[in-house]
Design an enzyme around this catalytic site. Structure first.
Site: not given
Length: 328
Positions: A76, A106, A145, A231
């Site tokens: 990435q 991000c 993403k 997560r």
């Protein structure tokens, strides 16, 4: 729910469950354990395209791939300048990774203030152009993403995803939150479903997948082609085993015991030692101690003790003593 394999640009995955790129977390050791537990694909920590441009050694280290993961790994990158993204794509063309992924999600301020990460969602023409620049010279599938928008309450997911598709991306991953939400509130799975309905390329869902059942529910509710787990994999690489079993129509495996968790943590520690040396490993493993031990009796005390340890042998002793105490 369909059980056909997910394909991205000709790459067929054995199941639809992928490990998300996580800065400071998804290093070679973490990726290895998740692959072993059933993750069909994994991503490196996000790396700076500008770092490659300037020959930064730390950027190069982030993209080191082990032989055992070469059939499962994507890089990435983050960046916002088409010229630099083209350079990075060419630079990585012959590396072991199978996919190049553009970070357009991000939320970290130091990334956003440079117009990178989720800031790309404020200029969809630039998002398109950066994606197209990577596609042009990657020689392998390029994916993106993204989040559903930048500002709180905004939802431009379909528009942004269409821009990515038009640029030649092979798939898009949608995290169902805006940048300004960070990780607050609930992920908007309906936004993921809307993107899936609007695109021809595969759509991967992301957000609030904390167990195997969540992964299946996301696929059922959104129709997405794959699920990217972030997560939910912290201290829990077994989430991929569980999701894959449920996807295959099998019973969910029994949860790992305290002994199994500590043994996995010790293996995780050993892998980091091999990769980065003892000094770094004993410090990096501290955060993982909290994740692996979460919910176990005595976890708070273990975490507090681990955060003070600087000696690798002492760390191993503390973890083994914790496991032995659980058996009493």
């Amino acid at each position: 729910m369909r059980k056909t394999p997910t394909s991205i640009g000709g790459l067929t995955l054995k199941n639809p469950f992928l490990l998300a790129p996580l800065a400071g977390i998804t290093d070679k050791s973490m990726r290895h354990l998740c692959i072993r537990q059933g993750a069909s694909f994994v991503y490196t920590e996000m790396a700076s395209a500008k770092g490659l441009w300037y020959g930064d050694r730390s950027t190069t280290r982030l993209l080191h791939v082990g032989d055992e993961e070469s059939a499962h790994v994507g890089f990435q990158l983050f960046g916002s300048e088409p010229e630099i993204m083209t350079f990075a794509a060419k630079e990585l063309r012959d590396r072991k990774n199978l996919i190049l992924d553009l970070n357009a999600g991000c939320p970290v301020p130091k990334i956003v203030k440079n117009g990178e990460g989720s800031a790309l969602l404020k200029d969809l023409t630039l998002l398109h152009d950066v994606t197209a620049a990577m596609v042009k010279d990657a020689g392998k599938p390029v994916t993106v993403k993204m989040r559903i928008g930048f500002f709180r309450g905004e939802n431009i997911a379909v528009e942004a995803a269409k821009a990515v598709e038009a640029a030649g991306a092979s798939a898009v991953t949608v995290h169902g939150r805006t940048r300004e939400q960070y990780y607050e509130g609930k992920a908007d799975w309906q936004a993921i479903a809307d993107v899936k309905a609007a695109l021809k390329i595969p759509v991967i869902g992301n957000g609030d997948v904390l167990c195997g059942e969540d992964a299946i529910h996301m696929m059922e509710r959104t129709g997405c082609d794959g699920v990217m787990i972030a997560r939910g994999a912290l201290g829990n690489p077994w989430i991929f085993r569980d999701a894959a079993a449920l996807w295959q129509g099998e019973e969910k495996p029994a949860p790992p015991t305290t002994q199994e968790k500590i043994q996995m943590l010790l293996e995780h520690l050993d892998l980091v030692v091999q990769d980065k040396g003892e000094y770094v490993a004993v410090r990096e493993i501290r955060k993982h101690v909290g994740w692996y031990a979460k919910g176990l009796y005595g976890a708070t005390a273990l975490k507090r003790t681990a955060n003070q340890i600087t000696d690798i042998d002492q760390m191993r002793r503390e973890l083994l003593e914790f496991a032995e105490a659980a058996d009493r």
